[in-house]
Scaffold this active site. Structure first.
Site, short mmCIF file in Angstrom:
data_model
loop_
_atom_site.label_atom_id
_atom_site.label_comp_id
_atom_site.label_asym_id
_atom_site.label_seq_id
_atom_site.Cartn_x
_atom_site.Cartn_y
_atom_site.Cartn_z
N ASN A 208 5.40 -11.85 -0.13
CA ASN A 208 5.12 -11.77 1.68
C ASN A 208 4.34 -10.13 1.92
OD1 ASN A 208 7.40 -9.36 2.58
ND2 ASN A 208 8.91 -10.57 1.67
N ASP A 277 13.39 -14.77 -1.04
CA ASP A 277 14.38 -15.77 -0.64
C ASP A 277 14.42 -17.46 -2.37
OD1 ASP A 277 15.80 -14.83 1.59
OD2 ASP A 277 14.37 -16.38 2.61
N1 CTP Z 1 18.65 -10.62 2.30
C1 CTP Z 1 19.47 -10.10 1.49
N2 CTP Z 1 19.02 -10.87 0.16
C2 CTP Z 1 18.00 -11.55 0.24
C3 CTP Z 1 17.58 -12.16 1.21
C4 CTP Z 1 17.33 -10.87 2.53
O1 CTP Z 1 20.59 -8.58 1.32
N3 CTP Z 1 18.34 -12.77 -0.75
C5 CTP Z 1 18.74 -9.71 3.46
C6 CTP Z 1 17.08 -8.60 3.86
O2 CTP Z 1 16.88 -7.44 3.41
C7 CTP Z 1 17.83 -8.62 5.76
C8 CTP Z 1 18.67 -9.70 5.86
O3 CTP Z 1 19.28 -10.14 4.21
O4 CTP Z 1 18.44 -7.53 5.94
C9 CTP Z 1 18.12 -11.09 5.94
O5 CTP Z 1 16.85 -11.08 5.57
P1 CTP Z 1 16.19 -12.66 6.31
O6 CTP Z 1 14.88 -12.65 5.64
O7 CTP Z 1 15.81 -12.08 7.86
O8 CTP Z 1 17.41 -13.99 6.40
P2 CTP Z 1 17.34 -14.72 4.92
O9 CTP Z 1 19.40 -14.62 5.01
O10 CTP Z 1 16.98 -14.69 3.89
O11 CTP Z 1 17.69 -16.31 6.28
P3 CTP Z 1 16.29 -17.14 6.10
O12 CTP Z 1 15.19 -15.86 5.66
O13 CTP Z 1 16.51 -18.18 5.88
O14 CTP Z 1 16.19 -16.93 7.87
#
Ligand code: CTP
Length: 398
Positions: A208, A277
């Protein structure tokens, strides 16, 4: 106890006479004070005044005929716990904002890594000049503390904004900064930053656009507040900050294991990294050749690092970020709950001045119980301060 060290920079404005009072207040409070004056400042007030008050020789010349040594500007910069420039003229602000090093004060200023407080003073029309206001904003953006001038009678006969803040006000702010610089002393801060890169084959990856600017600013701020700081960084073009243990990782899996390794003995975790993710289920070991057929790459979910480590939460304060484009507050509140963390910092990459690879951010901070605080647009450095001030309150149990 070791005395706190204040480096006082004085530039050439009539408010320099008030700096003698400031020096006296600092010395009275048992700070060790060293003074750098510009030549113009020394035309307003005799250096002897400060030498008598502080018990140290005032430094003025970059290349003095006597007593010269090549690293004086670095030694002075490294010596200080806080650097106060009062008064700061329009000329000084312009030089500091652009990194000009043309005398001992500006050169030392550029080399300083400690917290900085600037108290501008000038005629009200000069203060209103767009470039001056812009320079002040640039300096604020660099994370320096600025005490705006006050309104009132000016030495030039004008009435308006431009008078240097009173010495007592500058003294109080200096004290507060020094206390802030100890706020995380004895604590260990773990900060993640930037993005992860998930290999598709030996030359391609899924990732990203996160630059790491926010996470690096948080790590630097945690260091400046006295924390032993570990920065776990995905790929980033940013310069490695000094005084911080930097652990470089590539994939979500590597980031997860680095965080787990350091989590148990940290007091604060700030997960600002944009972790992928999904990761390709079976990355190809060489370079994948093209063909005429459609290509489907199977992805598997990565481990949610926050969710995993918060299960073992003990004394740690945990702060996460949420990047949302739709139903922002609702989604962020859900993440706060699901991931069992203390604070979530919500940002929307589509908002003006927010998002990837810019120096500013506009966020909402959501705390335990879902309480929302809407913050104005600010530099990532200022935001780092806002976030860590909240972490300090939580660590104190407030
Ligand atoms: N995060 C994490 N581990 C992952 C993905 C995200 O610890 N595998 C953490 C990120 O560092 C951030 C928080 O979770 O502090 C939220 O990340 P975000 O990308 O907004 O959310 P996601 O949980 O990945 O959900 P989505 O992408 O569906 O919004």
């Amino acid at each position: 106890m070791e005395k706190k060290k204040v480096l006082l920079g004085i530039t050439g404005g009539i408010a320099a006479y008030k700096s003698a009072e400031l020096a006296r207040l600092l010395v009275k409070a048992e700070f060790e004070v060293r003074v750098i004056m510009t030549r113009s400042a020394a035309a307003f007030v005799a250096p002897l005044t400060f030498e008598a008050l502080c018990g140290n020789e005032v430094a003025i010349e970059m290349f003095p005929r006597e007593g010269f040594y090549a690293t004086r500007h670095i030694d002075l910069a490294d010596w200080a716990n806080v650097f106060v420039v009062a008064p700061a003229t329009a000329n000084f602000l312009a030089k500091a904002a652009t990194g000009i090093c043309d005398n001992l004060l500006t050169t030392t200023f550029t080399a300083a890594k400690c917290p900085v407080l600037i108290a501008p003073a000038m005629n009200s029309n000069m203060w209103d000049y767009p470039a001056v206001l812009k320079n002040v904003e640039v300096l604020r953006g660099y994370g320096f503390h600025i005490i705006d001038p006050e309104s009132g009678d000016l030495a030039c006969g004008w009435v308006g904004k431009g008078r240097m803040a009173e010495p007592q006000v500058i003294f109080d702010k200096t004290n507060a900064i020094l206390e802030g610089s100890e706020a995380l002393k004895g604590k260990k801060a773990l900060v993640t930053a930037s993005r992860t890169e998930e290999p598709i084959d030996s030359v391609r990856y899924i990732s990203n656009r996160s630059s790491g600017k926010m996470g690096y600013a948080i790590a630097e701020r945690a260091r400046d507040m006295g924390a032993e700081t570990v920065l776990i960084s995905g790929p980033s073009n940013l310069r490695e900050p000094g005084g911080i243990e930097v652990v470089k990782v590539m994939t979500a899996e590597e980031m997860a294991s680095a965080v787990k390794e350091h989590f148990a003995d940290c007091d604060l975790l700030v997960m600002s990294a944009a972790v992928s993710d999904y990761t390709p289920s079976e990355p190809y070991s060489g370079k994948r050749k093209k063909s005429d057929k459609d290509l489907t790459i199977e992805l598997k979910p990565t481990e949610d690092i926050l969710k995993s480590v918060s299960r073992n939460k003990d004394k740690q304060v945990i702060i996460g970020f949420a990047l949302e484009t739709d139903d922002q507050i609702e989604n962020a509140q859900k993440k706060l709950k699901d991931k069992r963390i203390d604070i979530i910092v919500l940002n929307n990459p589509n908002e003006e001045g927010a998002g990837f690879d810019v120096d500013t951010n506009r966020v909402d901070i959501i705390g335990i119980g879902g309480k929302i605080q809407k913050l104005p647009l600010m530099s990532k450095r200022e935001l780092a301060r806002e976030i860590l001030e909240r972490a300090v309150s939580l660590l104190k149990g407030e």
